[in-house]
Design a protein around this motif. Structure first.
Motif, PDB file in Angstrom:
ATOM      1  N   ARG A   1       0.847  -1.198   0.000  1.00  0.00           N
ATOM      2  CA  ARG A   1       0.000   0.000   0.000  1.00  0.00           C
ATOM      3  C   ARG A   1       0.880   1.246   0.000  1.00  0.00           C
ATOM      4  O   ARG A   1       1.958   1.262   0.603  1.00  0.00           O
ATOM      5  CB  ARG A   1      -0.935   0.002   1.206  1.00  0.00           C
ATOM      6  CG  ARG A   1      -2.017  -1.057   1.126  1.00  0.00           C
ATOM      7  CD  ARG A   1      -3.058  -0.903   2.229  1.00  0.00           C
ATOM      8  NE  ARG A   1      -4.098  -1.905   2.110  1.00  0.00           N
ATOM      9  CZ  ARG A   1      -5.171  -1.793   1.341  1.00  0.00           C
ATOM     10  NH1 ARG A   1      -5.346  -0.690   0.612  1.00  0.00           N
ATOM     11  NH2 ARG A   1      -6.083  -2.742   1.294  1.00  0.00           N
ATOM     12  N   LEU A   2       0.387   2.254  -0.670  1.00  0.00           N
ATOM     13  CA  LEU A   2       1.098   3.523  -0.741  1.00  0.00           C
ATOM     14  C   LEU A   2       0.998   4.230   0.614  1.00  0.00           C
ATOM     15  O   LEU A   2      -0.090   4.504   1.103  1.00  0.00           O
ATOM     16  CB  LEU A   2       0.492   4.396  -1.837  1.00  0.00           C
ATOM     17  CG  LEU A   2       1.292   5.626  -2.257  1.00  0.00           C
ATOM     18  CD1 LEU A   2       2.619   5.212  -2.870  1.00  0.00           C
ATOM     19  CD2 LEU A   2       0.480   6.471  -3.232  1.00  0.00           C
TER      20      LEU A   2
ATOM     21  N   TRP B   1       2.989   9.943  -0.510  1.00  0.00           N
ATOM     22  CA  TRP B   1       2.904  10.355  -1.913  1.00  0.00           C
ATOM     23  C   TRP B   1       3.057  11.874  -2.023  1.00  0.00           C
ATOM     24  O   TRP B   1       2.342  12.634  -1.392  1.00  0.00           O
ATOM     25  CB  TRP B   1       1.581   9.927  -2.516  1.00  0.00           C
ATOM     26  CG  TRP B   1       1.477  10.306  -3.967  1.00  0.00           C
ATOM     27  CD1 TRP B   1       0.665  11.260  -4.510  1.00  0.00           C
ATOM     28  CD2 TRP B   1       2.232   9.769  -5.045  1.00  0.00           C
ATOM     29  NE1 TRP B   1       0.872  11.354  -5.877  1.00  0.00           N
ATOM     30  CE2 TRP B   1       1.836  10.435  -6.231  1.00  0.00           C
ATOM     31  CE3 TRP B   1       3.227   8.797  -5.130  1.00  0.00           C
ATOM     32  CZ2 TRP B   1       2.384  10.148  -7.465  1.00  0.00           C
ATOM     33  CZ3 TRP B   1       3.781   8.507  -6.367  1.00  0.00           C
ATOM     34  CH2 TRP B   1       3.360   9.177  -7.523  1.00  0.00           C
TER      35      TRP B   1
ATOM     36  N   ILE C   1       6.019   2.833  -1.074  1.00  0.00           N
ATOM     37  CA  ILE C   1       5.092   1.729  -0.844  1.00  0.00           C
ATOM     38  C   ILE C   1       5.584   0.909   0.346  1.00  0.00           C
ATOM     39  O   ILE C   1       6.784   0.605   0.450  1.00  0.00           O
ATOM     40  CB  ILE C   1       5.004   0.804  -2.071  1.00  0.00           C
ATOM     41  CG1 ILE C   1       4.564   1.588  -3.309  1.00  0.00           C
ATOM     42  CG2 ILE C   1       4.046  -0.359  -1.805  1.00  0.00           C
ATOM     43  CD1 ILE C   1       4.689   0.788  -4.596  1.00  0.00           C
ATOM     44  N   GLN C   2       4.655   0.533   1.221  1.00  0.00           N
ATOM     45  CA  GLN C   2       4.966  -0.418   2.287  1.00  0.00           C
ATOM     46  C   GLN C   2       4.472  -1.792   1.833  1.00  0.00           C
ATOM     47  O   GLN C   2       3.282  -1.998   1.652  1.00  0.00           O
ATOM     48  CB  GLN C   2       4.287  -0.038   3.600  1.00  0.00           C
ATOM     49  CG  GLN C   2       4.471  -1.070   4.719  1.00  0.00           C
ATOM     50  CD  GLN C   2       5.940  -1.323   5.036  1.00  0.00           C
ATOM     51  OE1 GLN C   2       6.679  -0.407   5.348  1.00  0.00           O
ATOM     52  NE2 GLN C   2       6.375  -2.580   4.934  1.00  0.00           N
TER      53      GLN C   2
ATOM     54  N   ARG D   1      10.409  -0.455   2.724  1.00  0.00           N
ATOM     55  CA  ARG D   1       9.515   0.256   1.826  1.00  0.00           C
ATOM     56  C   ARG D   1      10.185   0.447   0.466  1.00  0.00           C
ATOM     57  O   ARG D   1      11.416   0.417   0.342  1.00  0.00           O
ATOM     58  CB  ARG D   1       9.106   1.598   2.432  1.00  0.00           C
ATOM     59  CG  ARG D   1      10.206   2.607   2.600  1.00  0.00           C
ATOM     60  CD  ARG D   1       9.648   3.879   3.212  1.00  0.00           C
ATOM     61  NE  ARG D   1      10.619   4.980   3.148  1.00  0.00           N
ATOM     62  CZ  ARG D   1      10.308   6.241   3.411  1.00  0.00           C
ATOM     63  NH1 ARG D   1       9.079   6.558   3.787  1.00  0.00           N
ATOM     64  NH2 ARG D   1      11.232   7.191   3.315  1.00  0.00           N
TER      65      ARG D   1
ATOM     66  N   LEU E   1       8.482   4.618  -5.404  1.00  0.00           N
ATOM     67  CA  LEU E   1       7.557   4.569  -6.536  1.00  0.00           C
ATOM     68  C   LEU E   1       7.571   5.901  -7.278  1.00  0.00           C
ATOM     69  O   LEU E   1       7.414   6.964  -6.655  1.00  0.00           O
ATOM     70  CB  LEU E   1       6.135   4.270  -6.043  1.00  0.00           C
ATOM     71  CG  LEU E   1       5.004   4.472  -7.060  1.00  0.00           C
ATOM     72  CD1 LEU E   1       5.122   3.463  -8.207  1.00  0.00           C
ATOM     73  CD2 LEU E   1       3.643   4.366  -6.382  1.00  0.00           C
TER      74      LEU E   1
ATOM     75  N   LEU F   1      -1.407  -1.670  -4.333  1.00  0.00           N
ATOM     76  CA  LEU F   1      -0.650  -1.763  -5.578  1.00  0.00           C
ATOM     77  C   LEU F   1       0.029  -3.119  -5.719  1.00  0.00           C
ATOM     78  O   LEU F   1       0.369  -3.760  -4.728  1.00  0.00           O
ATOM     79  CB  LEU F   1       0.410  -0.658  -5.631  1.00  0.00           C
ATOM     80  CG  LEU F   1      -0.077   0.786  -5.488  1.00  0.00           C
ATOM     81  CD1 LEU F   1       1.110   1.722  -5.305  1.00  0.00           C
ATOM     82  CD2 LEU F   1      -0.913   1.197  -6.696  1.00  0.00           C
TER      83      LEU F   1
ATOM     84  N   TYR G   1       3.360  -4.801  -7.932  1.00  0.00           N
ATOM     85  CA  TYR G   1       4.538  -4.263  -8.607  1.00  0.00           C
ATOM     86  C   TYR G   1       5.670  -5.286  -8.599  1.00  0.00           C
ATOM     87  O   TYR G   1       5.613  -6.311  -7.912  1.00  0.00           O
ATOM     88  CB  TYR G   1       5.008  -2.992  -7.896  1.00  0.00           C
ATOM     89  CG  TYR G   1       5.208  -3.191  -6.400  1.00  0.00           C
ATOM     90  CD1 TYR G   1       6.442  -3.562  -5.879  1.00  0.00           C
ATOM     91  CD2 TYR G   1       4.139  -3.037  -5.523  1.00  0.00           C
ATOM     92  CE1 TYR G   1       6.614  -3.773  -4.525  1.00  0.00           C
ATOM     93  CE2 TYR G   1       4.303  -3.245  -4.168  1.00  0.00           C
ATOM     94  CZ  TYR G   1       5.535  -3.615  -3.671  1.00  0.00           C
ATOM     95  OH  TYR G   1       5.695  -3.838  -2.321  1.00  0.00           O
TER      96      TYR G   1
ATOM     97  N   VAL H   1       4.000  -1.146 -12.190  1.00  0.00           N
ATOM     98  CA  VAL H   1       3.043  -0.981 -11.090  1.00  0.00           C
ATOM     99  C   VAL H   1       1.612  -0.964 -11.630  1.00  0.00           C
ATOM    100  O   VAL H   1       1.334  -0.379 -12.682  1.00  0.00           O
ATOM    101  CB  VAL H   1       3.327   0.318 -10.316  1.00  0.00           C
ATOM    102  CG1 VAL H   1       2.379   0.453  -9.130  1.00  0.00           C
ATOM    103  CG2 VAL H   1       4.785   0.354  -9.859  1.00  0.00           C
TER     104      VAL H   1
ATOM    105  N   TYR I   1      -2.714  -0.910 -10.183  1.00  0.00           N
ATOM    106  CA  TYR I   1      -3.652  -0.822  -9.061  1.00  0.00           C
ATOM    107  C   TYR I   1      -4.308  -2.186  -8.838  1.00  0.00           C
ATOM    108  O   TYR I   1      -4.565  -2.930  -9.789  1.00  0.00           O
ATOM    109  CB  TYR I   1      -4.729   0.224  -9.338  1.00  0.00           C
ATOM    110  CG  TYR I   1      -4.231   1.640  -9.338  1.00  0.00           C
ATOM    111  CD1 TYR I   1      -3.995   2.307  -8.148  1.00  0.00           C
ATOM    112  CD2 TYR I   1      -3.997   2.323 -10.530  1.00  0.00           C
ATOM    113  CE1 TYR I   1      -3.536   3.624  -8.138  1.00  0.00           C
ATOM    114  CE2 TYR I   1      -3.543   3.630 -10.530  1.00  0.00           C
ATOM    115  CZ  TYR I   1      -3.306   4.261  -9.334  1.00  0.00           C
ATOM    116  OH  TYR I   1      -2.847   5.563  -9.329  1.00  0.00           O
TER     117      TYR I   1
END
Length: 209
Positions: A6-7, A10, A19-20, A28, A31, A49, A51, A66, A68
């Motif tokens: 998850r982001l 940002w 991202i974690q 982390r 991105l 996400l 990736y 990457v 969604y």
């Protein structure tokens, strides 16, 4: 292998964030907005996400390709992870039980020999059978890899039945051989039960040999 996460940060004006990963033991991942495979809405903190991780020129983990994740994809993967964890737990418990059973079997046979219920030659023969059993598993594993002549499963089961099942289990774990073949495994566990019954009969008053 694709990762998920998850982001957590940002910076929209600069077009990058972090991202974690779902696996919290991982660091982390950096991105960049250009790393998305398809154009779409701007990322927001908390979005899920998927990736691929690479190491960039600054020696940091970077996400590429990457995409969604939709809610049903996250749930499906979480269920798959739970299923794998459950299988691993079951396997670990089975290994521990078999370790205890093998040790107990060896100690009982040694004790019965010391007490005179079994002759010393029986213990020697049992050691030879276990050595032969491990060797047969190793030869069959090698034959399976090189396409050579295989050792029949019936013969491996006979060796287990006459007392070689501890070495058979050790060979299965060490050589990663016959561990996932369910029909073979079911018969193998039956040979253990029959061998224990055989030992009980040998030391019982019903044995007139």
């Amino acid at each position: 292998m694709r990762d998920q996460g998850r982001l957590i940060e940002w910076f929209d004006d600069q077009g990058y964030g972090f991202i974690q990963p779902s696996d919290l033991t991982k660091d982390r991942v950096f991105l960049h907005i250009k790393s998305f495979t398809k154009p779409g809405p701007r990322p927001i903190v908390g979005c899920a996400l998927e990736y691929t991780v690479v190491i960039d020129e600054k020696a940091r983990y970077k996400a590429i390709e990457v995409a969604y994740l939709k809610a049903h994809q996250i749930q499906h993967i979480q269920q798959a992870k739970k299923s794998i964890q459950k299988q691993n737990t079951t396997l670990t418990n089975t290994v521990k039980i078999m370790q205890i059973l093998c040790i107990a079997y060896i100690l009982v046979i040694a004790g019965l020999t010391i007490l005179g219920f079994l002759q010393g030659i029986f213990l020697l023969i049992l050691c030879i059978i276990n050595g032969l059993t491990y060797w047969c598993y190793a030869q069959d594993k090698e034959a399976a890899q090189l396409g050579g002549k295989r050792i029949s499963e019936q013969f491996l089961h006979i060796l287990s039945f006459i007392g070689g099942w501890p070495a058979a289990w050790l060979a299965q774990q060490k050589l990663r051989h016959k561990t996932k073949k369910q029909p073979f495994q079911r018969i193998y566990f039956c040979t253990i039960a029959f061998n224990i019954l055989l030992i009980i009969w040998l030391v019982s008053p019903f044995n007139q040999l």
